[in-house]
Design an enzyme around this catalytic site. Structure first.
Site, PDB file in Angstrom:
ATOM      1  N   LYS A  34       0.848  -1.205   0.000  1.00 20.99           N
ATOM      2  CA  LYS A  34       0.000   0.000   0.000  1.00 20.99           C
ATOM      3  C   LYS A  34       0.879   1.249   0.000  1.00 20.99           C
ATOM      4  CE  LYS A  34      -0.330  -0.397   5.038  1.00 20.99           C
ATOM      5  NZ  LYS A  34      -1.179  -0.741   6.185  1.00 20.99           N
ATOM      6  N   TYR A 235      14.454  30.351   7.420  1.00 24.59           N
ATOM      7  CA  TYR A 235      13.330  31.074   8.032  1.00 24.59           C
ATOM      8  C   TYR A 235      13.479  31.146   9.548  1.00 24.59           C
ATOM      9  CZ  TYR A 235      10.651  30.616   3.686  1.00 24.59           C
ATOM     10  OH  TYR A 235      10.211  30.690   2.394  1.00 24.59           O
TER      11      TYR A 235
HETATM   12  C1  PLP Z   1      -0.403  -1.750   6.899  1.00 18.30           C
HETATM   13  C2  PLP Z   1      -0.983  -3.003   7.390  1.00 18.30           C
HETATM   14  C3  PLP Z   1      -0.174  -4.143   7.544  1.00 18.30           C
HETATM   15  C4  PLP Z   1       1.333  -4.129   7.393  1.00 18.30           C
HETATM   16  O1  PLP Z   1       1.937  -3.673   8.582  1.00 18.30           O
HETATM   17  P1  PLP Z   1       3.528  -3.638   8.750  1.00 18.30           P
HETATM   18  O2  PLP Z   1       3.730  -3.273  10.166  1.00 18.30           O
HETATM   19  O3  PLP Z   1       4.030  -2.597   7.808  1.00 18.30           O
HETATM   20  O4  PLP Z   1       4.043  -4.979   8.415  1.00 18.30           O
HETATM   21  C5  PLP Z   1      -0.803  -5.337   7.887  1.00 18.30           C
HETATM   22  N1  PLP Z   1      -2.134  -5.385   8.086  1.00 18.30           N
HETATM   23  C6  PLP Z   1      -2.927  -4.303   7.980  1.00 18.30           C
HETATM   24  C7  PLP Z   1      -4.382  -4.433   8.217  1.00 18.30           C
HETATM   25  C8  PLP Z   1      -2.373  -3.068   7.637  1.00 18.30           C
HETATM   26  O5  PLP Z   1      -3.156  -1.997   7.539  1.00 18.30           O
END
Ligand code: PLP
Length: 340
Positions: A34, A235
Protein backbone atom coordinates in the site's frame (compact mmCIF):
# COMPACT_ATOMS: atom_id res chain seq x y z
CA UNK A 1 20.84 17.31 -12.54
CA UNK A 2 18.14 15.75 -10.39
CA UNK A 3 17.39 17.38 -7.05
CA UNK A 4 17.56 14.00 -5.43
CA UNK A 5 17.67 10.34 -6.29
CA UNK A 6 15.70 7.49 -4.69
CA UNK A 7 17.45 4.20 -5.27
CA UNK A 8 15.53 1.02 -4.50
CA UNK A 9 17.48 -2.21 -4.10
CA UNK A 10 15.19 -5.08 -5.06
CA UNK A 11 17.86 -7.54 -3.94
CA UNK A 12 17.37 -6.24 -0.40
CA UNK A 13 13.58 -6.67 -0.75
CA UNK A 14 14.09 -10.27 -1.79
CA UNK A 15 16.48 -11.00 1.08
CA UNK A 16 14.04 -9.44 3.56
CA UNK A 17 11.23 -11.61 2.21
CA UNK A 18 13.37 -14.72 2.67
CA UNK A 19 14.27 -13.65 6.21
CA UNK A 20 10.57 -13.23 7.03
CA UNK A 21 9.69 -16.57 5.46
CA UNK A 22 12.29 -18.29 7.64
CA UNK A 23 10.78 -16.62 10.69
CA UNK A 24 7.28 -17.67 9.61
CA UNK A 25 8.31 -21.33 9.41
CA UNK A 26 5.58 -22.51 7.06
CA UNK A 27 2.98 -19.73 7.17
CA UNK A 28 2.52 -17.74 3.98
CA UNK A 29 3.87 -14.24 3.54
CA UNK A 30 1.74 -11.62 1.83
CA UNK A 31 3.66 -8.48 0.91
CA UNK A 32 1.93 -5.24 1.87
CA UNK A 33 2.54 -2.70 -0.92
CA UNK A 34 0.00 0.00 0.00
CA UNK A 35 0.97 3.68 -0.28
CA UNK A 36 3.13 2.90 -3.32
CA UNK A 37 5.03 0.25 -1.43
CA UNK A 38 5.72 2.58 1.52
CA UNK A 39 7.25 5.00 -0.97
CA UNK A 40 9.48 2.36 -2.59
CA UNK A 41 7.33 1.68 -5.68
CA UNK A 42 4.50 -0.82 -5.37
CA UNK A 43 4.91 -2.74 -8.63
CA UNK A 44 8.69 -3.16 -8.41
CA UNK A 45 8.57 -4.33 -4.81
CA UNK A 46 5.56 -6.59 -5.42
CA UNK A 47 7.41 -8.29 -8.26
CA UNK A 48 10.53 -8.80 -6.16
CA UNK A 49 8.53 -10.09 -3.18
CA UNK A 50 6.56 -12.57 -5.31
CA UNK A 51 9.80 -13.73 -6.91
CA UNK A 52 11.26 -14.42 -3.47
CA UNK A 53 8.37 -16.51 -2.22
CA UNK A 54 5.59 -14.17 -1.15
CA UNK A 55 2.25 -15.71 -2.18
CA UNK A 56 0.00 -12.66 -2.08
CA UNK A 57 -0.11 -8.87 -2.13
CA UNK A 58 -2.01 -6.50 0.16
CA UNK A 59 -3.07 -2.92 -0.55
CA UNK A 60 -5.24 -0.39 1.24
CA UNK A 61 -7.61 0.67 -1.54
CA UNK A 62 -9.38 -0.78 -4.57
CA UNK A 63 -7.65 1.65 -6.98
CA UNK A 64 -4.28 0.46 -5.62
CA UNK A 65 -5.40 -3.11 -6.21
CA UNK A 66 -6.57 -2.40 -9.76
CA UNK A 67 -3.22 -0.78 -10.61
CA UNK A 68 -1.39 -3.86 -9.35
CA UNK A 69 -3.74 -6.23 -11.18
CA UNK A 70 -2.67 -4.61 -14.45
CA UNK A 71 0.93 -5.67 -13.68
CA UNK A 72 0.21 -9.02 -12.01
CA UNK A 73 -2.64 -10.83 -13.81
CA UNK A 74 -2.77 -13.86 -11.51
CA UNK A 75 -1.40 -12.76 -8.12
CA UNK A 76 -3.63 -12.94 -5.08
CA UNK A 77 -4.41 -9.32 -4.12
CA UNK A 78 -6.22 -8.36 -0.92
CA UNK A 79 -7.69 -4.90 -0.34
CA UNK A 80 -7.47 -4.34 3.43
CA UNK A 81 -9.53 -1.17 3.95
CA UNK A 82 -13.29 -0.97 3.33
CA UNK A 83 -14.15 -0.61 -0.37
CA UNK A 84 -15.55 2.79 -1.34
CA UNK A 85 -19.07 1.88 -2.40
CA UNK A 86 -20.74 -0.47 -4.88
CA UNK A 87 -18.86 0.78 -7.92
CA UNK A 88 -15.55 -0.18 -6.31
CA UNK A 89 -16.94 -3.55 -5.27
CA UNK A 90 -17.92 -4.30 -8.88
CA UNK A 91 -14.51 -3.20 -10.12
CA UNK A 92 -12.82 -5.38 -7.49
CA UNK A 93 -14.95 -8.37 -8.47
CA UNK A 94 -14.22 -7.93 -12.18
CA UNK A 95 -10.50 -7.69 -11.45
CA UNK A 96 -10.48 -10.70 -9.16
CA UNK A 97 -9.40 -8.74 -6.09
CA UNK A 98 -10.22 -10.00 -2.60
CA UNK A 99 -11.89 -7.62 -0.16
CA UNK A 100 -11.68 -7.22 3.58
CA UNK A 101 -15.19 -6.80 4.97
CA UNK A 102 -15.77 -5.25 8.36
CA UNK A 103 -19.56 -5.42 8.64
CA UNK A 104 -22.24 -8.06 8.29
CA UNK A 105 -23.09 -7.09 4.72
CA UNK A 106 -21.07 -9.40 2.50
CA UNK A 107 -20.96 -8.37 -1.16
CA UNK A 108 -21.90 -10.94 -3.82
CA UNK A 109 -19.53 -12.57 -6.26
CA UNK A 110 -16.30 -11.46 -4.68
CA UNK A 111 -13.96 -13.34 -2.35
CA UNK A 112 -13.89 -11.73 1.06
CA UNK A 113 -11.89 -11.82 4.27
CA UNK A 114 -13.91 -11.05 7.39
CA UNK A 115 -12.12 -8.48 9.50
CA UNK A 116 -12.51 -9.22 13.20
CA UNK A 117 -11.94 -6.63 15.88
CA UNK A 118 -9.95 -8.43 18.58
CA UNK A 119 -8.76 -5.27 20.33
CA UNK A 120 -7.60 -2.73 17.75
CA UNK A 121 -10.90 -0.91 18.10
CA UNK A 122 -11.05 0.14 14.46
CA UNK A 123 -13.01 -1.46 11.61
CA UNK A 124 -14.11 -4.98 12.43
CA UNK A 125 -16.77 -7.45 13.45
CA UNK A 126 -16.92 -8.78 16.99
CA UNK A 127 -17.47 -12.34 15.71
CA UNK A 128 -17.64 -14.43 12.55
CA UNK A 129 -20.96 -13.89 10.78
CA UNK A 130 -22.62 -16.80 9.02
CA UNK A 131 -23.19 -18.03 6.43
CA UNK A 132 -19.60 -17.79 5.30
CA UNK A 133 -20.37 -18.17 1.60
CA UNK A 134 -17.83 -16.08 -0.41
CA UNK A 135 -15.63 -15.89 2.68
CA UNK A 136 -12.11 -17.19 2.07
CA UNK A 137 -10.26 -15.66 5.00
CA UNK A 138 -10.55 -14.45 8.59
CA UNK A 139 -8.31 -11.59 9.64
CA UNK A 140 -7.51 -9.26 12.49
CA UNK A 141 -4.76 -6.79 13.36
CA UNK A 142 -2.62 -6.30 16.47
CA UNK A 143 -2.71 -2.91 18.20
CA UNK A 144 0.38 -3.28 20.40
CA UNK A 145 2.80 -5.74 18.77
CA UNK A 146 5.56 -3.14 19.15
CA UNK A 147 4.70 -1.92 22.64
CA UNK A 148 2.59 -4.24 24.84
CA UNK A 149 3.29 -7.94 24.41
CA UNK A 150 0.67 -9.01 26.96
CA UNK A 151 -2.13 -7.23 25.12
CA UNK A 152 -0.90 -8.61 21.79
CA UNK A 153 -0.99 -12.15 23.23
CA UNK A 154 -4.56 -11.56 24.42
CA UNK A 155 -5.59 -10.42 20.93
CA UNK A 156 -3.96 -13.50 19.40
CA UNK A 157 -5.85 -15.74 21.84
CA UNK A 158 -9.13 -13.94 21.16
CA UNK A 159 -8.54 -14.41 17.43
CA UNK A 160 -7.89 -18.10 17.97
CA UNK A 161 -11.14 -18.51 19.94
CA UNK A 162 -13.19 -16.62 17.35
CA UNK A 163 -11.80 -18.51 14.38
CA UNK A 164 -11.16 -22.05 15.65
CA UNK A 165 -14.51 -23.37 14.47
CA UNK A 166 -13.88 -22.42 10.83
CA UNK A 167 -11.40 -24.79 9.24
CA UNK A 168 -10.67 -24.15 5.60
CA UNK A 169 -10.59 -20.38 5.92
CA UNK A 170 -7.19 -18.68 5.77
CA UNK A 171 -6.48 -17.07 9.15
CA UNK A 172 -4.15 -14.07 9.38
CA UNK A 173 -3.45 -11.55 12.13
CA UNK A 174 0.32 -10.89 12.00
CA UNK A 175 2.00 -7.93 10.34
CA UNK A 176 5.80 -7.43 10.35
CA UNK A 177 6.10 -7.30 14.14
CA UNK A 178 4.04 -10.45 14.62
CA UNK A 179 5.91 -12.27 11.87
CA UNK A 180 9.27 -11.50 13.49
CA UNK A 181 8.57 -11.92 17.19
CA UNK A 182 5.18 -13.54 17.91
CA UNK A 183 5.21 -17.15 16.68
CA UNK A 184 1.69 -17.65 18.08
CA UNK A 185 0.42 -15.00 15.65
CA UNK A 186 1.54 -16.77 12.48
CA UNK A 187 -1.57 -18.91 11.78
CA UNK A 188 -1.82 -19.39 7.97
CA UNK A 189 -0.39 -16.13 6.64
CA UNK A 190 1.23 -12.86 7.69
CA UNK A 191 0.71 -9.49 6.02
CA UNK A 192 4.16 -7.87 6.07
CA UNK A 193 4.96 -4.34 4.96
CA UNK A 194 7.67 -2.44 6.78
CA UNK A 195 10.01 -5.39 7.24
CA UNK A 196 9.84 -6.21 3.52
CA UNK A 197 11.42 -2.79 2.94
CA UNK A 198 14.08 -3.61 5.51
CA UNK A 199 12.97 -1.51 8.46
CA UNK A 200 12.22 -2.64 11.98
CA UNK A 201 8.60 -2.47 13.12
CA UNK A 202 10.04 -1.94 16.59
CA UNK A 203 11.90 1.23 15.61
CA UNK A 204 15.18 -0.57 16.27
CA UNK A 205 18.29 -1.25 14.24
CA UNK A 206 16.97 -3.37 11.31
CA UNK A 207 19.99 -5.70 11.38
CA UNK A 208 18.81 -6.98 14.77
CA UNK A 209 16.05 -8.80 12.92
CA UNK A 210 18.23 -9.63 9.92
CA UNK A 211 16.65 -6.88 7.79
CA UNK A 212 18.31 -4.67 5.22
CA UNK A 213 16.91 -1.24 4.24
CA UNK A 214 16.05 -1.22 0.54
CA UNK A 215 15.91 2.55 0.02
CA UNK A 216 18.76 4.99 -0.40
CA UNK A 217 17.90 8.68 -0.81
CA UNK A 218 20.67 10.94 -2.00
CA UNK A 219 21.01 14.58 -2.94
CA UNK A 220 23.99 16.95 -3.18
CA UNK A 221 25.35 20.28 -2.06
CA UNK A 222 23.83 22.82 -4.44
CA UNK A 223 25.62 25.75 -2.81
CA UNK A 224 28.28 26.15 -0.14
CA UNK A 225 28.79 29.36 1.79
CA UNK A 226 30.61 30.77 4.77
CA UNK A 227 28.45 32.37 7.45
CA UNK A 228 30.14 35.04 9.52
CA UNK A 229 29.40 35.26 13.26
CA UNK A 230 25.89 36.63 13.70
CA UNK A 231 24.71 35.54 10.22
CA UNK A 232 21.96 32.95 9.97
CA UNK A 233 20.41 30.48 7.55
CA UNK A 234 16.73 29.85 6.90
CA UNK A 235 13.33 31.07 8.03
CA UNK A 236 13.09 32.44 11.54
CA UNK A 237 16.90 32.65 11.90
CA UNK A 238 16.83 29.50 13.99
CA UNK A 239 20.51 28.83 13.24
CA UNK A 240 22.85 31.74 13.89
CA UNK A 241 26.59 31.20 13.41
CA UNK A 242 28.61 31.78 16.57
CA UNK A 243 31.88 31.65 14.63
CA UNK A 244 32.75 31.48 10.92
CA UNK A 245 30.76 28.43 9.77
CA UNK A 246 30.60 26.66 6.41
CA UNK A 247 27.11 25.53 5.49
CA UNK A 248 25.84 23.59 2.48
CA UNK A 249 22.42 23.96 0.92
CA UNK A 250 20.68 20.75 -0.13
CA UNK A 251 17.88 21.12 -2.73
CA UNK A 252 15.38 18.93 -0.87
CA UNK A 253 12.75 20.15 1.56
CA UNK A 254 9.51 19.25 3.23
CA UNK A 255 7.63 19.17 -0.09
CA UNK A 256 9.94 16.28 -1.01
CA UNK A 257 9.33 14.54 2.28
CA UNK A 258 12.33 15.86 4.21
CA UNK A 259 10.08 17.00 7.01
CA UNK A 260 10.18 20.33 8.78
CA UNK A 261 10.76 18.62 12.12
CA UNK A 262 14.01 16.99 10.92
CA UNK A 263 16.12 19.96 12.00
CA UNK A 264 19.04 18.52 13.96
CA UNK A 265 19.02 15.07 12.38
CA UNK A 266 22.15 13.59 10.82
CA UNK A 267 22.74 13.12 7.12
CA UNK A 268 26.02 12.11 5.47
CA UNK A 269 27.99 14.65 3.47
CA UNK A 270 30.91 13.15 1.55
CA UNK A 271 30.42 10.08 3.73
CA UNK A 272 30.64 11.91 7.07
CA UNK A 273 27.75 12.56 9.49
CA UNK A 274 26.60 16.20 9.48
CA UNK A 275 23.63 17.92 11.13
CA UNK A 276 20.72 19.57 9.37
CA UNK A 277 20.58 23.10 10.81
CA UNK A 278 18.02 25.89 10.75
CA UNK A 279 14.44 25.62 9.59
CA UNK A 280 13.80 23.09 6.81
CA UNK A 281 12.25 24.96 3.86
CA UNK A 282 9.76 23.60 1.36
CA UNK A 283 12.45 22.94 -1.24
CA UNK A 284 15.77 23.01 0.60
CA UNK A 285 17.57 22.68 3.90
CA UNK A 286 21.02 23.50 5.24
CA UNK A 287 23.75 21.30 6.70
CA UNK A 288 26.59 22.48 8.90
CA UNK A 289 30.01 21.60 7.43
CA UNK A 290 33.40 21.47 9.09
CA UNK A 291 35.16 22.89 6.01
CA UNK A 292 34.53 24.18 2.54
CA UNK A 293 33.36 21.40 0.20
CA UNK A 294 32.77 21.54 -3.56
CA UNK A 295 29.31 22.11 -4.97
CA UNK A 296 27.99 18.73 -6.12
CA UNK A 297 29.30 16.82 -3.09
CA UNK A 298 26.90 13.91 -2.41
CA UNK A 299 24.57 14.14 0.59
CA UNK A 300 22.93 10.91 1.73
CA UNK A 301 19.54 11.57 3.33
CA UNK A 302 18.56 7.96 4.00
CA UNK A 303 20.33 4.61 3.72
CA UNK A 304 24.07 3.86 3.71
CA UNK A 305 24.54 4.67 7.38
CA UNK A 306 21.71 7.22 7.65
CA UNK A 307 18.95 5.48 9.52
CA UNK A 308 15.24 6.12 9.11
CA UNK A 309 14.92 5.26 12.81
CA UNK A 310 17.12 8.21 13.81
CA UNK A 311 15.12 10.58 11.58
CA UNK A 312 11.91 9.26 13.13
CA UNK A 313 13.24 9.83 16.65
CA UNK A 314 14.26 13.41 15.83
CA UNK A 315 10.90 14.10 14.18
CA UNK A 316 8.92 12.42 16.97
CA UNK A 317 7.24 10.03 14.55
CA UNK A 318 7.60 6.50 13.15
CA UNK A 319 9.48 5.32 10.09
CA UNK A 320 6.19 4.40 8.41
CA UNK A 321 5.16 8.05 8.29
CA UNK A 322 8.58 9.23 7.09
CA UNK A 323 8.67 6.75 4.22
CA UNK A 324 5.14 7.32 2.99
CA UNK A 325 5.82 11.07 3.05
CA UNK A 326 8.66 10.92 0.51
CA UNK A 327 7.63 12.31 -2.87
CA UNK A 328 9.05 10.06 -5.56
CA UNK A 329 7.26 11.72 -8.48
CA UNK A 330 9.55 12.51 -11.42
CA UNK A 331 8.99 16.24 -10.96
CA UNK A 332 10.76 16.07 -7.61
CA UNK A 333 13.19 13.15 -7.72
CA UNK A 334 14.78 10.54 -9.92
CA UNK A 335 13.81 7.00 -8.99
CA UNK A 336 16.16 4.18 -9.92
CA UNK A 337 15.89 0.47 -9.29
CA UNK A 338 18.92 -1.71 -8.71
CA UNK A 339 19.09 -5.42 -8.14
CA UNK A 340 22.20 -6.23 -6.17
C1 PLP B 1 -0.40 -1.75 6.90
C2 PLP B 1 -0.98 -3.00 7.39
C3 PLP B 1 -0.17 -4.14 7.54
C4 PLP B 1 1.33 -4.13 7.39
O1 PLP B 1 1.94 -3.67 8.58
P1 PLP B 1 3.53 -3.64 8.75
O2 PLP B 1 3.73 -3.27 10.17
O3 PLP B 1 4.03 -2.60 7.81
O4 PLP B 1 4.04 -4.98 8.42
C5 PLP B 1 -0.80 -5.34 7.89
N1 PLP B 1 -2.13 -5.39 8.09
C6 PLP B 1 -2.93 -4.30 7.98
C7 PLP B 1 -4.38 -4.43 8.22
C8 PLP B 1 -2.37 -3.07 7.64
O5 PLP B 1 -3.16 -2.00 7.54
Amino acid sequence: MYRSELRIDLGAVRRNVRTLLRSLSGAQLWAVVKADGYGHGAADCAGAALGAGATGLCVATVPEGLALRAEFPVARILVMSPAGGSREIVAARDAGLELAVADAEIPEGVRVHLKLDTGMGRFGLSEVVTPTRNVVGLMSHLATADSDAAFAERQIERFRELTDGHPGLTRHIAASAGALRYPASHFDAARCGLAVYGLSPFGEEPARDGLEPALRWESYLAQVKLLQPGESTGYGRRFVAGRPTWIGLVPVGYADGFRRDLTGTAVRVAGEPRRAVGTVSMDSFAVELDRELPVGTPVVLLGSGVSAEEHARVAGTITYELLTGIDSSPERARRTVTDA
